[in-house]
Design a protein around this motif. Structure first.
Motif, PDB file in Angstrom:
ATOM      1  N   CYS A 198       5.961  49.540  17.744  1.00 18.41           N
ATOM      2  CA  CYS A 198       4.913  48.723  18.342  1.00 18.41           C
ATOM      3  C   CYS A 198       3.647  49.538  18.599  1.00 18.41           C
ATOM      4  O   CYS A 198       2.556  48.988  18.644  1.00 18.41           O
ATOM      5  CB  CYS A 198       5.414  48.124  19.655  1.00 18.41           C
ATOM      6  SG  CYS A 198       4.258  47.012  20.454  1.00 18.41           S
ATOM      7  N   CYS A 228       3.020  42.769  17.264  1.00 13.54           N
ATOM      8  CA  CYS A 228       3.758  43.128  18.482  1.00 13.54           C
ATOM      9  C   CYS A 228       2.995  42.590  19.690  1.00 13.54           C
ATOM     10  O   CYS A 228       1.786  42.789  19.821  1.00 13.54           O
ATOM     11  CB  CYS A 228       3.901  44.641  18.597  1.00 13.54           C
ATOM     12  SG  CYS A 228       4.726  45.171  20.124  1.00 13.54           S
ATOM     13  N   ARG A 270      -0.910  41.805  25.700  1.00 20.04           N
ATOM     14  CA  ARG A 270      -1.754  42.263  24.608  1.00 20.04           C
ATOM     15  C   ARG A 270      -1.010  42.003  23.299  1.00 20.04           C
ATOM     16  O   ARG A 270       0.219  42.032  23.246  1.00 20.04           O
ATOM     17  CB  ARG A 270      -2.066  43.760  24.723  1.00 20.04           C
ATOM     18  CG  ARG A 270      -2.682  44.179  26.050  1.00 20.04           C
ATOM     19  CD  ARG A 270      -4.157  43.836  26.141  1.00 20.04           C
ATOM     20  NE  ARG A 270      -4.747  44.398  27.355  1.00 20.04           N
ATOM     21  CZ  ARG A 270      -4.816  43.764  28.514  1.00 20.04           C
ATOM     22  NH1 ARG A 270      -4.334  42.526  28.627  1.00 20.04           N
ATOM     23  NH2 ARG A 270      -5.368  44.334  29.562  1.00 20.04           N
ATOM     24  N   PHE A 306      -4.363  47.760  22.860  1.00 21.75           N
ATOM     25  CA  PHE A 306      -3.953  48.384  21.612  1.00 21.75           C
ATOM     26  C   PHE A 306      -5.147  49.094  20.966  1.00 21.75           C
ATOM     27  O   PHE A 306      -6.319  48.746  21.206  1.00 21.75           O
ATOM     28  CB  PHE A 306      -3.412  47.327  20.642  1.00 21.75           C
ATOM     29  CG  PHE A 306      -2.003  46.929  20.887  1.00 21.75           C
ATOM     30  CD1 PHE A 306      -0.947  47.667  20.373  1.00 21.75           C
ATOM     31  CD2 PHE A 306      -1.712  45.797  21.652  1.00 21.75           C
ATOM     32  CE1 PHE A 306       0.363  47.289  20.583  1.00 21.75           C
ATOM     33  CE2 PHE A 306      -0.399  45.418  21.877  1.00 21.75           C
ATOM     34  CZ  PHE A 306       0.639  46.168  21.349  1.00 21.75           C
ATOM     35  N   SER A 317      -0.962  43.212  19.190  1.00 16.68           N
ATOM     36  CA  SER A 317      -1.412  44.270  18.297  1.00 16.68           C
ATOM     37  C   SER A 317      -2.048  43.689  17.047  1.00 16.68           C
ATOM     38  O   SER A 317      -1.915  42.497  16.739  1.00 16.68           O
ATOM     39  CB  SER A 317      -0.227  45.143  17.889  1.00 16.68           C
ATOM     40  OG  SER A 317       0.633  44.422  17.016  1.00 16.68           O
TER      41      SER A 317
END
Length: 1241
Positions: free
Chosen positions: A309, A361, A381, A289, A383
């Motif tokens: 997202c 997200c 991952r 991100f 965010s």
């Protein structure tokens, strides 16, 4: 399968072939004007699969060249498909008023009179679909005609080829045992064929290994090798991380830079080499991100919103999840307000004030359906948080606003297709789905997450089409169409097959795959791309032509590759060149064949030879003047060398010899033909009518030579052999001594043409008749609304009928049912008993076809989306099935047409107010937006005009008007009507209601308060007069207030409703003083507190209970009871006054008990008892303090006294085995003795 293939079975079983045949065409094909036609409806396919099915047989889908050919097709369908009414694909397509045929792109503009509806389709219809099929037409068609249909529905189809092309099929049908004699097939050598194709592999993270695999079969067994990117051989010599075991290629510690690519497996034996489908090894990735904090998302309170997202790049795909505050607080499915989309969005249908917080997200790397995974740990991952800022004020309810998504994109055959439908709108929101064309969902379709997600698992092309998502909310209903188009990697419904050819033969090899987008084709021989050599070997699109087959040059393994953007798929075949002299080794004629006198018979010549031999027939050593293909005379010969006898005579007996010769030699095979008396059906089935759910019988009794043959019967329906195990409605039995077929509990599906075949080992006779199952009508078809007829409260509805819809009885009337989009799947009858003649005349007046009906449907509601369906009625009743629903139409909005209901007052409202209450309109009655209510009111009989007020809001239910404190409980005349954006609707009739009551001012005059028992006292008062002036309304009741003498702050009250002058207060402490008072109540409140009186309770009732209760029979209906008495010696007990015996039947409960009140004597006679009945007894003492403690339960009968009871089993102990006490034995003995005495007396 070919006619001569069936002859094999004939010879082995010593049978013949008889009856009608399409000589010169394969078995199961029809012949017309030197062309062969195959009508296939048992194996229904989508259009491309049907096209491929014809193609691999050397045919094409039907092309109609002239009206006579159309007439042949229509007549065949009328005869064989009339009861089924199938859809039959052709190669035709409709473009911009022109018809074109797939066989040779022939353009035909003369088809206007061939359409099922009597006219070509409208232009806008051809935009959606353009495939032409045959369907059952209306009366003007007099048979079957053309219609535009979807190519993605499994349907019947018609193949077509010339007789010359048909003869080539004999060579194509050869298998590897052809010409091999009776050799065991496992010893026949064959080239390799792939049995398991490699699949794409996605590598995630750093797994220890990854592998890709193929499997093949052949004789000898094939050996394997692998290539990468088409030309690089990969093995352990190239890289020591590579290993090959059988067909499995394994990579240790895979590395993207070295191992990513497109791989192919090669399988090879001495007969040839083939390539597998290409498969990729890819390395998945998921980037991070952005480190920049995402912007806040502003959302208005109680409106819809969504958060993106802003996901990083991922390959092959990513899965999304959301959580707030911490990972321990995820947003799950089934959350009414929130929805996590596969697009990555987090949707809020109606933002709540509590939704204002930080959201995170989470993205996880996943593979799509086209990949298998070699995985260590899939990366994920998270965010940075996104803040949802909730602002604004509530603006009332708002209609749903729909968002849709489709995954994957493009949607692929074989994948799990996910259709998402989420809406902004005032909660609650209800979601529903349907297919626009009315078809059921495909198998494997599921709905979840509150019906916001429709998933089609392992989707096939048949799932393609329009899906309608409907969202029903507080403020209205909205629908949205998702057009699902499914693409597919090429696949072969039918392989190209093997070819065992003659030397020098011109070989045409056909290849056709189903592919969307369309495929391009390539041909390979032994793993090498074939290059055109004009006049020798040429590739024409998907056809391979070898002009003169040569064994040294052309034998080997061939494969056709079909490629589109989704990949390449191969189909495999082996070419083997044969050359040997004729042989009858595998299929010799029997020494003798018996054929039926007067019948027809086909005697096959099942010779195997390469090249194809010349065949002649001889009788008794002399040649027969027969020409192949000429079968019209007494004796003829088919194109596949069978001899045909028509109307057999005794003179046809003799020795028949088939002689076959080619360049390699000749062979003969003979059989002695004997003519014997045949078989005949004496009592044939007749056309029969039966009512639905009743039983029919169809006779079939044959006469035959019972000394020489056994007889069996076989029944068929519409040409298909009846399976008596699968359909138990069918029973073969006798009636009146004759054989036949019972159809028990007949259903409409049993309507059809039935054929009885009477069979011996030699003969067959068959007769046919129709069965008509009569009953309530079937469903009409094609219900639709004329768009120009729609008004706010009516539409013109038209529908189509068929001659067979009535199920043997004319349709006389119709019901029309409607479904509102507001309430999916809730169909209500809105028009009844529409006469058939009126519906027919309306259709004629409106210019519709003869097979259509029409009617104006009235009393509809404005601003509503309706779908309509029609149900037919005849003398048997109302049809069980209705037509499919029409396409939804919406009536125009107008002022409301419905009057609010249940208008009433609210007398318990605030003092000095007039409260007018009504039931709000149903959402279906709004007639338009911005709904509210008009209120009109005045004092009853007041000559002045009505006062008027407006209340905005469809869900409002009350209006309050200040009338002043002096106007309490007065009668008012009111009426209520609805309005919306388009105006005001009608008002209700006048209703008389009362204004709110005033607070009562009367004071209650108290009487005496007296002791009642140890826990209660009684009190009385003078009732208040129930008048408007005294009560200031209506008397509601009285409120009794009381409190402990020592605790005045703890006041208890109880309300008595209605007029009373006394009550008893219970649940008090014994020997205690209380203060008490009474207030009057009306519906506005409670009056002032009046006088108070002092009350007192007695001491406690007896605290002990009688013990040792014994019961003895006394007379036929009485018992004597004795117990140990009690004494009241405690200081807090009142003096004992006597005893109460409380008895009831054991099957009843204590509420039905009878009390016997006694003095202090601990003994009594209880009478009025029933014999043979178990009673329950409890004894208690009583005093002025009340009833004392109850003794334990005692069970007894009038015959035997006490009956012991076992509490561990909850059973009465009527025998010593259950309760072993001596007293029990004695009781049982006494009961038995008394019963005997009772009988004697």
């Amino acid at each position: 399968m070919w006619t001569f293939s069936v002859f094999i079975c004939v010879i082995i079983a010593f049978k013949g072939i008889y009856g009608q045949f399409s000589f010169g065409c394969p078995l199961g094909w029809e012949i017309y004007n030197n062309r062969c036609y195959k009508f296939e409806k048992d194996n229904k396919l989508i259009f491309e699969e049907a096209d491929s099915a014809c193609w691999v047989e050397g045919a094409t889908l039907l092309q109609v060249d002239d009206f006579s050919e159309h007439k042949f097709v229509s007549d065949w369908l009328m005869k064989h498909d009339l009861h089924d009414g199938s859809v039959w694909y052709t190669s035709g397509a409709y473009y911009d008023t022109y018809v074109t045929w797939g066989g040779d792109s022939h353009l035909d503009t003369t088809g206007a009179n061939l359409w099922a509806d009597g006219k070509p389709p409208e232009m806008d219809i051809s935009i959606k679909f353009n495939t032409i099929a045959y369907v059952r037409g209306g009366p003007r068609m007099d048979g079957y005609g053309w219609e535009i249909v979807s190519p993605s529905i499994n349907s019947a189809y018609i193949c077509e080829m010339s007789k010359i092309e048909a003869q080539g099929r004999r060579i194509e049908d050869r298998d590897f045992s052809y010409g091999q004699g009776n050799i065991n097939e496992k010893y026949i050598e064959r080239g390799p064929v792939m049995t398991e194709q490699p699949v794409n592999v996605a590598v995630f993270g750093a797994p220890p290994s990854a592998f890709i695999e193929c499997k093949a079969k052949g004789n000898p067994n094939p050996i394997y090798s692998w290539t990468r990117d088409q030309n690089e051989a990969v093995n352990s010599k190239l890289n020591n991380r590579y290993t090959l075991s059988a067909g499995r290629f394994t990579i240790q510690d895979p590395v993207e830079q070295e191992d990513a690519g497109e791989y192919q497996c090669i399988a090879e034996n001495k007969l040839g080499k083939i390539l597998s489908n290409p498969a990729k090894i890819v390395f998945g990735y998921l980037q991070g991100f952005s480190p920049v904090k995402p912007e806040n998302v502003q959302a208005n309170k109680f409106e819809g919103s969504r958060i993106s997202c802003l996901a990083p790049a991922a390959y092959p795909a990513a899965a999304f999840s959301w959580f707030y505050r911490s990972i321990a607080e995820p947003i799950f499915e089934e959350n009414e307000n929130m929805f996590v989309s596969s697009s990555g969005y987090l949707y809020f249908s109606e933002v709540q004030p509590t939704d204002g917080r930080k959201y995170f997200c989470s993205v996880t790397l996943i593979a799509t359906s086209e990949f298998e995974t070699a995985i260590n740990q899939p990366p994920s991952r998270i965010s940075l948080g996104v803040d949802l800022i909730v602002t604004g004020t509530e603006h009332g309810y708002f209609k749903p606003f729909i968002y849709t998504h489709t995954f994957p994109s493009p949607a692929l055959r074989g994948s799990n297709i996910r259709l998402e439908c989420v809406a902004y709108g005032s909660l609650p929101l209800k979601y529903s789905w349907r297919r626009e064309d009315g078809r059921d969902f495909e198998p494997g379709t599921v709905m979840d997450d509150l019906n916001r997600v429709l998933t089609i698992k392992s989707a096939e092309l048949e799932a393609e089409g329009n899906y309608i998502c409907t969202v029903n909310g507080r403020a209205g209903v909205e629908s949205k169409i998702i057009s699902l188009t499914i693409e597919t990697k090429p696949y072969f419904p039918f392989d190209i097959g093997n070819r065992l050819a003659d030397p020098g033969q011109e070989l045409k090899w056909r290849c056709k795959a189903v592919a969307r987008p369309k495929a391009t084709y390539t041909w390979y021989k032994n793993g090498e791309l074939i290059q055109n050599i004009p006049g020798v070997i040429e590739v024409h699109k998907n056809n391979l032509i070898i002009y003169s087959v040569d064994s040294d040059r052309d034998e080997g393994m061939y494969q056709c590759g079909a490629t589109n953007v989704h990949g390449t798929t191969f189909s495999y075949g082996q070419l083997k060149v044969l050359s040997f002299k004729p042989t009858f080794e595998r299929h010799p004629l029997p020494a003798e064949v018996q054929i039926p006198h007067g019948g027809n018979f086909t005697l096959p010549c099942m010779v195997e030879a390469a090249p194809i031999p010349d065949v002649v027939w001889m009788k008794n050593g002399g040649g027969l003047p027969l020409t192949p293909g000429e079968v019209s005379g007494h004796i003829g010969m088919t194109l596949d060398n069978s001899i045909v006898f028509n109307i057999i005579e005794f003179s046809d007996q003799g020795l028949y010899t088939c002689k076959a010769s080619n360049i390699n030699g000749e062979a003969t095979n003979s059989t002695s033909v004997k003519v014997i008396r045949g078989i005949s059906i004496a009592t044939a089935p007749l056309d029969t009518r039966v009512k639905v759910n009743k039983t029919a019988f169809m006779f079939c009794q044959a006469s035959y030579d019972s000394l020489h043959f056994d007889l069996t019967y076989q029944w068929m329906k519409n040409g298909h052999v009846i399976n008596f195990t699968l359909d138990t409605h069918y029973i073969q039995s006798k009636k009146d001594g004759l054989d036949g077929l019972y159809i028990s509990n007949a259903q409409f599906k049993h309507t059809g043409r039935y054929t009885c075949e009477a069979r011996t080992t030699l003969h067959v006779d068959r007769r046919s008749a129709d069965l008509f199952v009569e009953g309530p009508p079937g469903a009409p078809a094609g219900a639709y609304v004329e768009s120009t007829s729609v008004t706010a409260n009516s539409v013109r509805l038209s529908w189509t009928v068929s001659p067979f819809m009535g199920h043997g009885n004319p349709v006389s009337r119709y019901h029309v049912e409607a479904e509102m989009s507001l309430y999916p799947d809730q169909w209500e009858t809105i028009a009844t008993d529409i006469p058939e003649y009126i519906a027919m005349n309306e259709a004629i007046d409106f210019g519709l076809r003869e097979d259509q009906r029409s009617a104006v449907i009235k009393n509809l509601l404005p601003d509503i989306s309706y779908s309509f369906r029609v149900r037919a009625i005849n003398d048997f009743g109302i049809g069980h099935e209705a037509s499919d629903g029409s396409v939804s139409i919406k009536t125009p909005a107008t002022a409301p047409v419905t009057v609010p209901r249940n208008i009433r007052g609210l007398e318990e409202g605030k003092v000095g107010t007039l409260n007018i209450v009504w039931d709000p309109l149903d959402i279906s009655e709004y007639s338009g937006p911005e709904v509210g209510y008009n209120i009109y009111f005045k004092k009853k009989d007041d000559p002045k005009d009505f006062l008027h007020a407006k209340v905005e809001g469809a869900n409002e239910t009350m209006y309050t008007h200040l009338v002043g404190l002096d106007n309490y409980y007065l009668e008012y005349s009111v009426k209520v009507g609805a309005f919306n954006k388009h105006g005001s609707g009608p008002n209700s009739t006048l209703h008389d209601i009362m204004s709110a009551e005033g607070m009562p001012v009367a004071t209650v005059l108290m009487g005496d308060c007296d002791n009642y028992n140890g826990t209660a006292f009684s009190m009385s008062w003078t009732p208040i007069e129930d008048t408007r002036e005294v009560i200031k309304g209506r008397l509601k009741g009285y409120r009794v207030r009381y409190w402990h003498l020592d605790f005045p702050e703890y006041v208890t009250w109880r309300d008595l409703y209605g007029q009373h002058d006394s009550t008893i207060i219970i649940g008090l402490e014994d020997n205690t003083n209380y203060w008490a008072s009474v207030q009057v109540m009306n519906y506005a409140g409670v009056g002032p507190i009046g006088e108070i009186r002092l009350a007192e309770t007695f001491h406690l009732p007896p605290q002990q209970y009688p013990r040792h209760i014994e019961v003895w029979p006394h007379s036929r209906h009485s018992v004597r009871v004795k117990w140990q008495g009690i004494s009241t010696t405690r200081w807090d007990e009142e003096t004992l006054q006597g005893y109460i015996i409380r008895i009831w039947k054991v099957q009843e409960d204590i509420r039905t008990a009878r009390d016997i009140v006694l003095d202090k004597d601990p003994e009594a006679i209880v009478d009025n008892l029933q014999v043979k009945t178990v009673y329950v007894m409890r004894v208690l003492g009583y005093s002025i303090g009340g009833d004392g403690a109850l003794s334990p339960h005692t069970y007894f009968t009038v015959e035997g006294g006490n009956v012991p009871f076992d509490p561990t089993t909850t059973q009465f102990c009527f025998n010593h085995e259950m309760c072993g006490a001596v007293s029990l034995k004695l009781s049982v003995f006494l009961i038995s003795l008394l019963q005997i005495l009772y009988i004697i007396l």
